[in-house]
Design a protein around this motif. Sequence first.
Motif, mmCIF file in Angstrom:
data_model
loop_
_atom_site.group_PDB
_atom_site.id
_atom_site.type_symbol
_atom_site.label_atom_id
_atom_site.label_comp_id
_atom_site.label_asym_id
_atom_site.label_seq_id
_atom_site.Cartn_x
_atom_site.Cartn_y
_atom_site.Cartn_z
ATOM 1 N N PRO A 206 1.379 -1.017 -0.155
ATOM 2 C CA PRO A 206 -0.118 0.241 0.035
ATOM 3 C C PRO A 206 0.844 1.793 0.286
ATOM 4 C CG PRO A 206 0.247 -0.876 1.728
ATOM 5 C CD PRO A 206 0.789 -2.076 1.213
ATOM 6 N N THR A 207 0.588 2.642 -0.562
ATOM 7 C CA THR A 207 0.822 3.541 -0.413
ATOM 8 C C THR A 207 0.348 4.068 1.258
ATOM 9 O OG1 THR A 207 0.908 4.372 -2.072
ATOM 10 C CG2 THR A 207 1.193 6.189 -0.908
ATOM 11 N N ARG A 208 1.837 4.014 2.218
ATOM 12 C CA ARG A 208 0.596 4.058 3.691
ATOM 13 C C ARG A 208 1.234 5.733 3.946
ATOM 14 N NH1 ARG A 208 1.951 -0.192 7.823
ATOM 15 N NH2 ARG A 208 0.469 -1.237 7.024
ATOM 16 N N LEU A 209 0.508 6.853 4.717
ATOM 17 C CA LEU A 209 0.222 7.517 5.037
ATOM 18 C C LEU A 209 0.682 7.509 7.084
ATOM 19 C CD1 LEU A 209 -2.091 9.984 3.241
ATOM 20 C CD2 LEU A 209 0.660 9.183 3.019
ATOM 21 N N ILE A 210 1.374 7.875 7.443
ATOM 22 C CA ILE A 210 1.795 8.002 8.919
ATOM 23 C C ILE A 210 0.841 9.595 9.424
ATOM 24 C CG2 ILE A 210 2.570 7.515 11.269
ATOM 25 C CD1 ILE A 210 4.830 5.331 8.889
ATOM 26 N N LEU A 211 -0.181 9.351 10.073
ATOM 27 C CA LEU A 211 -0.436 10.813 10.181
ATOM 28 C C LEU A 211 0.105 11.428 11.490
ATOM 29 C CD1 LEU A 211 -4.083 10.390 8.376
ATOM 30 C CD2 LEU A 211 -1.812 11.867 7.411
ATOM 31 N N VAL A 212 0.604 12.550 11.966
ATOM 32 C CA VAL A 212 0.734 13.012 12.818
ATOM 33 C C VAL A 212 0.502 14.207 13.456
ATOM 34 C CG1 VAL A 212 2.841 12.956 14.412
ATOM 35 C CG2 VAL A 212 2.923 11.114 12.988
ATOM 36 N N ARG A 213 -0.482 14.770 14.667
ATOM 37 C CA ARG A 213 -0.582 16.124 14.804
ATOM 38 C C ARG A 213 0.807 16.790 15.555
ATOM 39 N NH1 ARG A 213 -4.102 18.457 19.041
ATOM 40 N NH2 ARG A 213 -3.902 20.815 18.704
ATOM 41 N N ARG A 247 6.986 6.301 18.335
ATOM 42 C CA ARG A 247 6.035 5.345 17.823
ATOM 43 C C ARG A 247 6.053 5.338 16.216
ATOM 44 N NH1 ARG A 247 2.991 2.523 16.831
ATOM 45 N NH2 ARG A 247 0.490 1.227 17.686
ATOM 46 N N VAL A 248 6.079 6.246 15.890
ATOM 47 C CA VAL A 248 6.623 6.261 14.303
ATOM 48 C C VAL A 248 7.594 4.827 13.572
ATOM 49 C CG1 VAL A 248 6.930 7.544 12.316
ATOM 50 C CG2 VAL A 248 5.552 8.642 13.376
ATOM 51 N N GLY A 249 9.002 5.193 14.642
ATOM 52 C CA GLY A 249 10.023 3.858 14.333
ATOM 53 C C GLY A 249 9.079 3.095 14.949
ATOM 54 N N LEU A 250 7.609 1.752 15.178
ATOM 55 C CA LEU A 250 7.735 0.962 15.730
ATOM 56 C C LEU A 250 6.693 0.625 14.087
ATOM 57 C CD1 LEU A 250 6.422 1.320 19.289
ATOM 58 C CD2 LEU A 250 8.672 -0.597 17.902
ATOM 59 N N ILE A 251 6.069 1.483 13.293
ATOM 60 C CA ILE A 251 5.570 0.830 12.275
ATOM 61 C C ILE A 251 6.028 0.900 11.401
ATOM 62 C CG2 ILE A 251 3.862 2.047 10.556
ATOM 63 C CD1 ILE A 251 2.823 3.673 13.022
ATOM 64 N N LYS A 345 3.204 10.532 -6.104
ATOM 65 C CA LYS A 345 4.750 10.570 -5.999
ATOM 66 C C LYS A 345 5.416 9.469 -5.205
ATOM 67 C CE LYS A 345 8.763 13.955 -5.080
ATOM 68 N NZ LYS A 345 9.157 15.650 -4.738
ATOM 69 N N TYR A 346 4.214 8.978 -4.092
ATOM 70 C CA TYR A 346 5.496 7.917 -3.476
ATOM 71 C C TYR A 346 4.745 7.047 -3.072
ATOM 72 C CZ TYR A 346 7.844 12.218 -1.669
ATOM 73 O OH TYR A 346 8.719 12.650 -1.268
ATOM 74 N N SER A 347 3.475 6.254 -4.663
ATOM 75 C CA SER A 347 2.791 4.999 -4.465
ATOM 76 C C SER A 347 3.700 3.702 -3.840
ATOM 77 C CB SER A 347 2.623 4.825 -5.899
ATOM 78 O OG SER A 347 2.151 3.474 -6.220
ATOM 79 N N GLY A 348 2.997 2.589 -3.286
ATOM 80 C CA GLY A 348 3.911 1.841 -2.921
ATOM 81 C C GLY A 348 4.096 2.008 -1.455
ATOM 82 N N LYS A 349 4.770 3.455 -1.069
ATOM 83 C CA LYS A 349 5.913 3.885 -0.117
ATOM 84 C C LYS A 349 5.334 3.913 1.189
ATOM 85 C CE LYS A 349 9.234 4.044 -3.836
ATOM 86 N NZ LYS A 349 10.119 5.487 -4.363
ATOM 87 N N THR A 350 6.314 4.482 1.849
ATOM 88 C CA THR A 350 5.503 4.642 3.391
ATOM 89 C C THR A 350 5.991 6.354 3.739
ATOM 90 O OG1 THR A 350 5.270 2.504 4.445
ATOM 91 C CG2 THR A 350 5.311 5.162 6.000
ATOM 92 N N ILE A 351 4.683 7.537 3.774
ATOM 93 C CA ILE A 351 5.090 9.536 3.886
ATOM 94 C C ILE A 351 4.524 9.249 5.795
ATOM 95 C CG2 ILE A 351 4.823 11.154 2.954
ATOM 96 C CD1 ILE A 351 3.277 8.736 1.066
#
Length: 410
Positions: A206-213, A247-251, A345-351
């Motif tokens: 998947p293209t993964r979005l890690i959303l952080v406030r 936490r992001v590092g664990l994901i 731009k980052y299809s199939g990657k984690t952002i």
Amino acid sequence: MTARVVVEADGGSRGNPGPAGYGAVVLDPQTGAVLAERADVLGIATNNVAEYSGLIAGLRAAGELGARHVDVRMDSKLVVEQMSGRWQIKHEGLKPLAREAAALARGFERVTYKWIPRAENGRADALANSAMDGTPVSRNGPAAGGTAADASAAVAGQGSGAASKAGTTSASAGATSAAARAGSGAAPATQGASAPGGWVPRVEAPTRLILVRHGETPRTAEKRYSGRGDVPLTDRGQAQAKAAAGRVGLIADDVAAIVCSPLTRTRQTAEAIAARYARKPILEPDLIECDFGTWEGLTFGEVSAQWPGELTAWLGDTSLAPPGGESFDQVAERVRGAVAGLRAKYSGKTIVVVSHVSPIKVALREALDGGPGFLHQLHLDPAGVSLVDSWRDGGVSVRLVNDTSHLTHL
């Protein structure tokens, strides 16, 4: 590389939905020479999803070649009319693909869309079938050293392997029916389009979005409207940002990019995360918080006392803006474009996306197909982490919302 190219794109599904694939070819408009070819399998999808995927692949290939003007030719009346803005996009499964295509199109000086009969779209059709037959293609230049004429000759030999266009007996018949709907002023029915029903096993990343406030600021702690005011993190906010980085590092062991709003509080949070990956944050202006206008820096009670009518109306209508500010609909429009651009731009990657309450709520609302009230019903804590996966066929999976488990020790 010529500044102007032609993109011919197609997609098909053997079952609708069924095993699907797409194809796209980039041509020199003067000589007809093949400049690039793209084809890939999608898994289980519909015709319309496959056709949009072909368009996206063609636009991406044209961009990689440095084109400035693109003339798109497709035998999908639906895609051509929707991308031209003449037909509404009613099916939710197609909206993310259309936004992705639109984001790519904005990278060119000019893009035109033209419907052509299926018989004239044989190159892209053949590539789509090659993908469905298990032969993906990603190359620049003519196929196997041949010419565009050779490719046309090969396509002419295609027989029963042509991509299935369920519900359409012929290209001309489909075009006539679509034209009749357009002439009546009614939005066209999507030709059998629907996202795959239920959960479909995924074979592609998947293209993964890690959303952080961002972490806490003085205004966050005092529960004040904090939009474009450029306030920094508090000491507690800095600690929260470091915890969010953990936490992001664990994901994700690695990420393709860390993107953030240009305001100080998001940059500081993004820098804490970026340090873990030895990356530099990328600033994205469209991820900035809502402009609260004259309400900036005030508490809810203060606004309620001075603008009771305006506040009530604003809470009930996302098209309304605070005095001198920005509506949530305006926020949603720019955030959609930013997210679509990142996914393209980052299809199939984690952002990692570090932003504010309103933009993150918008992204989650889009992913969960929520209504206007969603924005006021969802709570996001400082340094909370959410996670959204998406695929090229329009599939979306929200895996995490406002996770604050990493903040319990603070």
